[in-house]
Write an enzyme that holds these catalytic residues in place. Structure first.
Site, mmCIF file in Angstrom:
data_model
loop_
_atom_site.group_PDB
_atom_site.id
_atom_site.type_symbol
_atom_site.label_atom_id
_atom_site.label_comp_id
_atom_site.label_asym_id
_atom_site.label_seq_id
_atom_site.Cartn_x
_atom_site.Cartn_y
_atom_site.Cartn_z
ATOM 1 N N CYS A 15 0.849 -1.183 0.000
ATOM 2 C CA CYS A 15 0.000 0.000 0.000
ATOM 3 C C CYS A 15 0.889 1.239 0.000
ATOM 4 O O CYS A 15 2.067 1.176 0.284
ATOM 5 C CB CYS A 15 -0.896 0.008 1.240
ATOM 6 S SG CYS A 15 -1.919 -1.465 1.429
ATOM 7 N N ARG A 40 3.859 -0.124 -6.952
ATOM 8 C CA ARG A 40 3.798 -1.103 -5.865
ATOM 9 C C ARG A 40 2.669 -2.104 -6.058
ATOM 10 O O ARG A 40 2.674 -3.173 -5.469
ATOM 11 C CB ARG A 40 3.597 -0.378 -4.523
ATOM 12 C CG ARG A 40 4.786 0.456 -4.085
ATOM 13 C CD ARG A 40 4.467 1.142 -2.770
ATOM 14 N NE ARG A 40 5.588 1.905 -2.257
ATOM 15 C CZ ARG A 40 6.545 1.401 -1.503
ATOM 16 N NH1 ARG A 40 6.508 0.124 -1.198
ATOM 17 N NH2 ARG A 40 7.531 2.157 -1.067
ATOM 18 N N TRP A 87 -3.652 -2.322 -1.259
ATOM 19 C CA TRP A 87 -3.595 -3.707 -1.716
ATOM 20 C C TRP A 87 -4.330 -4.529 -0.667
ATOM 21 O O TRP A 87 -3.935 -4.569 0.491
ATOM 22 C CB TRP A 87 -2.143 -4.162 -1.853
ATOM 23 C CG TRP A 87 -1.961 -5.488 -2.520
ATOM 24 C CD1 TRP A 87 -1.923 -5.751 -3.862
ATOM 25 C CD2 TRP A 87 -1.745 -6.752 -1.859
ATOM 26 N NE1 TRP A 87 -1.710 -7.091 -4.078
ATOM 27 C CE2 TRP A 87 -1.591 -7.724 -2.874
ATOM 28 C CE3 TRP A 87 -1.672 -7.143 -0.521
ATOM 29 C CZ2 TRP A 87 -1.377 -9.071 -2.592
ATOM 30 C CZ3 TRP A 87 -1.460 -8.481 -0.242
ATOM 31 C CH2 TRP A 87 -1.309 -9.430 -1.262
ATOM 32 N N ASN A 121 -1.081 1.523 6.364
ATOM 33 C CA ASN A 121 -0.393 0.366 5.787
ATOM 34 C C ASN A 121 -0.117 -0.611 6.917
ATOM 35 O O ASN A 121 0.314 -0.201 8.001
ATOM 36 C CB ASN A 121 0.953 0.766 5.171
ATOM 37 C CG ASN A 121 0.813 1.626 3.936
ATOM 38 O OD1 ASN A 121 -0.278 1.820 3.426
ATOM 39 N ND2 ASN A 121 1.935 2.140 3.463
ATOM 40 N N GLY A 122 -0.316 -1.898 6.674
ATOM 41 C CA GLY A 122 0.011 -2.882 7.688
ATOM 42 C C GLY A 122 -1.169 -3.748 8.058
ATOM 43 O O GLY A 122 -2.207 -3.748 7.392
ATOM 44 N N GLU A 508 13.612 -18.710 -12.705
ATOM 45 C CA GLU A 508 13.282 -17.296 -12.853
ATOM 46 C C GLU A 508 12.513 -17.049 -14.153
ATOM 47 O O GLU A 508 11.568 -16.250 -14.188
ATOM 48 C CB GLU A 508 14.568 -16.466 -12.806
ATOM 49 C CG GLU A 508 14.400 -15.001 -13.136
ATOM 50 C CD GLU A 508 13.539 -14.222 -12.149
ATOM 51 O OE1 GLU A 508 13.248 -13.046 -12.432
ATOM 52 O OE2 GLU A 508 13.146 -14.779 -11.102
ATOM 53 N N LYS A 512 8.730 -15.425 -14.365
ATOM 54 C CA LYS A 512 8.383 -14.239 -15.158
ATOM 55 C C LYS A 512 7.197 -14.515 -16.069
ATOM 56 O O LYS A 512 6.293 -13.695 -16.209
ATOM 57 C CB LYS A 512 9.586 -13.796 -16.002
ATOM 58 C CG LYS A 512 10.678 -13.131 -15.210
ATOM 59 C CD LYS A 512 10.230 -11.757 -14.704
ATOM 60 C CE LYS A 512 11.057 -11.352 -13.507
ATOM 61 N NZ LYS A 512 10.664 -11.995 -12.261
ATOM 62 N N GLU A 515 3.857 -14.835 -13.958
ATOM 63 C CA GLU A 515 3.347 -13.687 -13.217
ATOM 64 C C GLU A 515 2.815 -12.579 -14.107
ATOM 65 O O GLU A 515 1.956 -11.811 -13.683
ATOM 66 C CB GLU A 515 4.386 -13.148 -12.242
ATOM 67 C CG GLU A 515 5.616 -12.539 -12.820
ATOM 68 C CD GLU A 515 6.617 -12.105 -11.735
ATOM 69 O OE1 GLU A 515 6.193 -11.854 -10.597
ATOM 70 O OE2 GLU A 515 7.824 -12.035 -12.034
ATOM 71 N N HIS A 531 11.884 -38.297 -14.169
ATOM 72 C CA HIS A 531 11.391 -38.691 -12.854
ATOM 73 C C HIS A 531 9.995 -38.150 -12.583
ATOM 74 O O HIS A 531 9.592 -38.027 -11.427
ATOM 75 C CB HIS A 531 12.365 -38.236 -11.760
ATOM 76 C CG HIS A 531 13.704 -38.885 -11.860
ATOM 77 N ND1 HIS A 531 13.905 -40.229 -11.640
ATOM 78 C CD2 HIS A 531 14.924 -38.373 -12.198
ATOM 79 C CE1 HIS A 531 15.182 -40.514 -11.811
ATOM 80 N NE2 HIS A 531 15.828 -39.407 -12.160
ATOM 81 N N LYS A 630 4.442 -4.881 -5.924
ATOM 82 C CA LYS A 630 5.884 -4.750 -6.105
ATOM 83 C C LYS A 630 6.652 -5.136 -4.853
ATOM 84 O O LYS A 630 7.574 -5.936 -4.912
ATOM 85 C CB LYS A 630 6.226 -3.304 -6.504
ATOM 86 C CG LYS A 630 7.703 -3.086 -6.790
ATOM 87 C CD LYS A 630 8.152 -3.913 -7.975
ATOM 88 C CE LYS A 630 9.626 -3.752 -8.261
ATOM 89 N NZ LYS A 630 10.075 -4.686 -9.299
#
Length: 635
Positions: A15, A40, A87, A121-122, A508, A512, A515, A531, A630
Site C-alpha cells: 500500500c 507497488r 492492496w 499500511n500494515g 526465474e 516471469k 506472473e 522422474h 511490487k
C-alpha cells in the site's frame, strides 16, 4: 508496557501513503504522490481533505487516473489531506473498503461522526477485539478492514489534541502499521505513526517552505521536496504549518521528544518516465546494461571492504553462508550458491525466508547470513534475518537496491546495487544487479579464503566490466524472441529446463512468464524430466531450454531428445558453439557469446523478453499483473 508487533505480521508497504499540510490546495501533490507509488500494486485508492470545516473524500477501485477524475467532478480540494493506494488484506477490493476511512461516532455522540480521517499500511492483529469494544460503545463500521478500527479508536480517545489521541491509540495496537491521520477540528495538522511499516517525513523548502509531508516512500515526494526524515519504529510525528516534531515511545509506553536526521534524498524523478518504451518492464529490461555498469562503477579491485568497514575480519571468521530471500531474490541466491561453493569453496545454503523463519534449524555462529531484497523492506526476509540473528549468527550482510531501507539498517554489511527505481512489478534489472553483487561477494570470500589468485581476479574483473556490452548484444535478439512469443501466447502451460548454474535461471524464467502472462509455467533441472514431469510433455506443452556451452551440455542434449521423443516442442536459448541446430520441433535462438560462470546473467535476459512479449501478445497488464504487488511486505 507497550504491546510490540508480532513479527509474523510485519509490514505492508504494498500500500502507499501520502499526506500533507499546506495553505494551498494540496490535492494535486497527493495525487501525483499516488501516481509515483502505483508501481507497488494496488486495487483501490482514495484521497481525503479538510474542506470547508468538514472532511471530504473521493475513492475508487480503479486507477489513480479515475480517482483524479472523481476528485475534479466532486470538487474535492483543501490544504490538509491524506491519500492512499490499497492492496487488499482485510476485506475485498471495494469502495467501502478503500482508504481513507472516516470515524463514525456513537449515536449519543454524533458530533464525532466524520471527525477523524485515517489511512493505514500494515495489519492490526487485535482488530477483532478492538472492534468488539468499539461496537459496544456505539461505533458503526462500514467496512471489513482492520484500518477502520484505528480511525474509531483515535476518535474515541480524542479530547482536543490529535497528537495525544494518536499516541494513546497506537499503544493499544498489536501488529504492524504506518498511519497518517487528520482531524476535522484541527485544520492544518496531520499526525503520522509507524511500527513495522516504513514512513518518511518530508520538509518543504523553497517555494514550499512551511509545507510538510508524509509518505510511505520518499519516491512519492520526488519533485516536491528532497529533505527527508526516515522515521524509526515507535515514532509518532506531528506535522503543522512551518513546524514538525517527533516523539518516540519507550519501553514503559511513554512518549519522549526525539531528533531524527534530515537527509537530502534524490528520488529519481526521471525513473517514472516511460520514454519510447511501451511498458516500464520493457524499459527496465533495456536499462540492464546501464544498471550493471552503475552497480560496478566503484569497483576497482576485489576487496571485502566493498561490503563495508570491518568486512575482512568478519569474512575471516565465517566458514558457512546462509542466504535468505523470497521470490526472484531467492533465485538470485540459488544461482550464487553455485558460485560460492565452486569459486569460494564455502558451504552455502539458500532458504526461502518465509520457510526458514518458522522451522527449527541448527544455528552456527560462524555463518555469514546474507539477505537479498530489491526493496529492503520484504517482511519475511526481515523477520528471517532477525530470527537468524536471535539464534546467535551475528555476521549479516544484505544485497539490496535501496540504501535507506530497513534491511540495510538491520545488517552489519551491505552491497547496494544501483539498479535505480524499478517500477514494473516483475523484477528484471534488480535481479541482474543482485547477481553482480553476489558474484562480487563470491570473489571477496574466495580472496579471503585463499582461493583467488591475482590472475583470476584480473580475469573476473575483465569479464564483469564487459557484462554491459554483452547484455546489450543479448537485447539485440528481441525481434527473434517476439516471433516466439506469438506461439507462446496461444499456450496455457510451459516447462523450463536448465542444469547446474542455469537451473535457477530456468526457475526465474518460469516465474516471469506466469506472473505477467498468466500462463502456467514450471521449471525443472533437466535431469529430473524422466522422474515425473515428462508425463506432461505433449505438442501443446512448449519446453524452454537454457543451453549454455558448459560441462553439462551433452547431458542437456540427451534431456532434449527425451522431449522430442514424446512429441514435445523445444525452444532453446543456446550458446553459438553448442552445436544445437533448429529442426522439426526444435527452435533455436543463438546467444552472442559464451560467458562462463557469468553466463546466468546473460541467459536470463531473453527469458525476460519472452515473458514480456508473450504478455503483450495476450493483452495482460504487464506492469501491474493481477493479485500481485511490487514490495511483498505482508506474510
Amino acid at each position: 508496557m507497550r504491546p510490540r508487533p508480532n513479527p509474523s505480521r510485519k509490514l505492508n508497504t504494498m500500500c502507499g501513503i501520502v499526506g500533507a499540510v499546506s495553505t494551498k490546495n494540496i490535492v494535486p501533490v497527493l495525487l501525483e504522490g499516488l501516481r509515483r507509488l502505483e508501481y507497488r500494486g494496488y486495487d483501490s485508492c482514495g484521497v481525503a481533505v479538510h474542506q470547508g470545516g468538514q472532511l471530504r473524500r473521493a475513492r475508487s477501485t480503479s486507477r489513480v487516473a479515475e480517482l483524479e477524475a472523481n476528485v475534479k467532478a466532486e470538487e474535492v480540494q483543501g490544504g490538509t489531506g491524506i491519500a492512499h493506494t490499497r492492496w487488499a488484506t482485510h476485506g475485498a477490493p471495494a469502495v467501502h473498503n478503500a482508504h481513507p476511512h472516516f470515524s463514525h461516532g456513537p449515536s449519543a455522540k454524533q458530533a464525532s461522526a466524520g471527525r477523524i480521517a485515517l489511512v493505514h499500511n500494515g495489519i492490526i492483529e487485535n482488530h477483532d477485539e478492538l472492534r468488539a469494544e468499539l461496537k459496544a460503545k456505539g461505533y458503526e463500521f462500514t467496512s471489513q478492514t482492520d484500518t477502520e478500527v484505528i480511525a474509531h479508536l483515535v476518535d474515541r480517545l480524542y479530547e482536543g489534541d490529535l497528537l495525544d489521541a494518536v499516541q494513546r491509540a497506537v499503544v493499544q495496537l498489536r501488529g504492524a502499521y504506518a498511519i497518517a491521520v487528520f482531524c476535522r477540528d484541527e485544520p492544518h495538522r496531520v499526525v503520522g505513526a509507524r511500527e513495522g511499516s516504513p514512513l518518511v517525513l518530508g520538509i518543504g523548502t523553497g517555494e514550499r517552505a512551511g509545507e510538510n509531508f508524509l509518505a510511505s516512500d520518499a519516491m512519492a515526494l520526488a519533485g516536491v521536496t528532497d529533505q527527508i526524515v526516515y522515521l524509526e519504529e515507535g515514532d509518532v510525528v506531528d506535522l503543522q504549518l512551518g513546524k514538525t516534531w517527533i516523539t518516540h515511545v519507550d519501553a514503559s509506553g511513554a512518549f519522549k521528544p526525539v531528533t531524527r536526521e534530515v537527509r537530502t534524498v534524490q528520488a529519481h524523478t526521471g525513473a517514472a518516465e516511460l520514454g519510447p518504451y511501451r511498458h516500464y518492464m520493457q524499459k527496465e529490461i533495456f536499462e540492464q546494461p546501464r544498471a550493471i555498469a552503475d552497480t560496478l562503477d566503484a569497483v576497482e579491485s576485489i576487496t571485502p571492504e566493498l561490503f563495508g568497514d570491518g568486512a575482512y575480519k568478519a569474512f575471516k571468521e565465517v566458514d558457512k553462508v546462509l542466504i535468505l530471500a523470497c521470490g526472484t531474490s531467492y533465485y538470485s541466491g540459488s544461482t550464487a550458491k553455485y558460485w560460492l561453493e565452486s569459486i569460494a569453496k564455502i558451504p552455502t545454503s539458500v532458504e526461502i525466508a518465509s520457510e526458514y523463519r518458522y522451522r527449527e534449524s541448527v544455528p552456527d555462529p560462524r555463518t555469514l547470513v546474507v539477505t537479498i531484497s530489491q526493496s529492503g523492506e520484504t517482511a519475511d526476509t526481515l523477520a528471517a534475518l532477525k530470527h537468524a540473528r536471535g539464534m546467535g549468527m551475528k555476521h549479516t550482510l544484505t544485497v539490496c537496491n535501496v540504501s535507506t531501507s530497513a534491511m540495510v539498517r538491520e545488517c552489519e554489511f551491505a552491497y547496494i546495487t544501483r539498479a535505480g527505481a524499478e517500477i514494473g512489478v516483475a523484477s528484471t534489472k534488480a535481479f541482474t544487479t543482485q547477481l553482480v553483487g553476489l558474484f562480487l561477494l563470491t570473489l571477496s570470500l574466495a580472496q579471503v579464503r585463499g582461493h583467488l589468485t591475482d590472475e583470476q581476479e584480473a580475469e573476473h574483473l575483465k569479464d564483469l566490466r564487459h557484462l554491459p556490452v554483452a547484455v546489450q548484444a543479448v537485447l539485440a535478439l528481441e525481434p527473434q524472441v517476439v516471433a516466439w512469443s506469438e506461439a507462446f501466447a496461444r499456450k496455457e502451460n510451459a516447462l523450463f529446463l536448465g542444469r547446474g548454474l542455469h537451473y535457477p535461471i530456468a526457475l526465474e524464467g518460469a516465474l516471469k512468464l506466469k506472473e505477467i502472462s498468466y500462463i502456467h509455467a514450471e521449471a525443472y533441472p533437466a535431469g529430473e524430466l524422466k522422474h515425473g514431469p515428462l508425463a506432461l510433455v505433449t505438442s501443446a506443452m512448449p519446453v524452454v531450454t537454457v543451453a549454455p556451452n558448459d560441462a553439462l551440455v551433452d547431458k542437456l542434449k540427451s534431456n532434449m531428445q527425451e522431449v522430442r521423443a514424446r512429441g514435445g516442442e523445444l525452444f532453446v536459448f543456446a550458446d553459438s558453439d553448442t552445436h544445437i541446430e533448429s529442426g522439426e520441433g526444435i527452435h533455436v535462438i543463438r546467444m552472442p557469446e559464451h560467458y562462463g560462470v557469468l553466463s546466468p546473467i546473460l541467459h536470463v535476459v531473453p527469458l525476460q523478453l519472452l515473458a514480456y512479449h508473450t504478455a503483450c501478445a495476450r493483452g495482460t497488464d504487464v506492469d501491474k499483473p493481477r493479485n500481485l504487488a511490487k514490495s511483498v511486505t505482508v506474510e
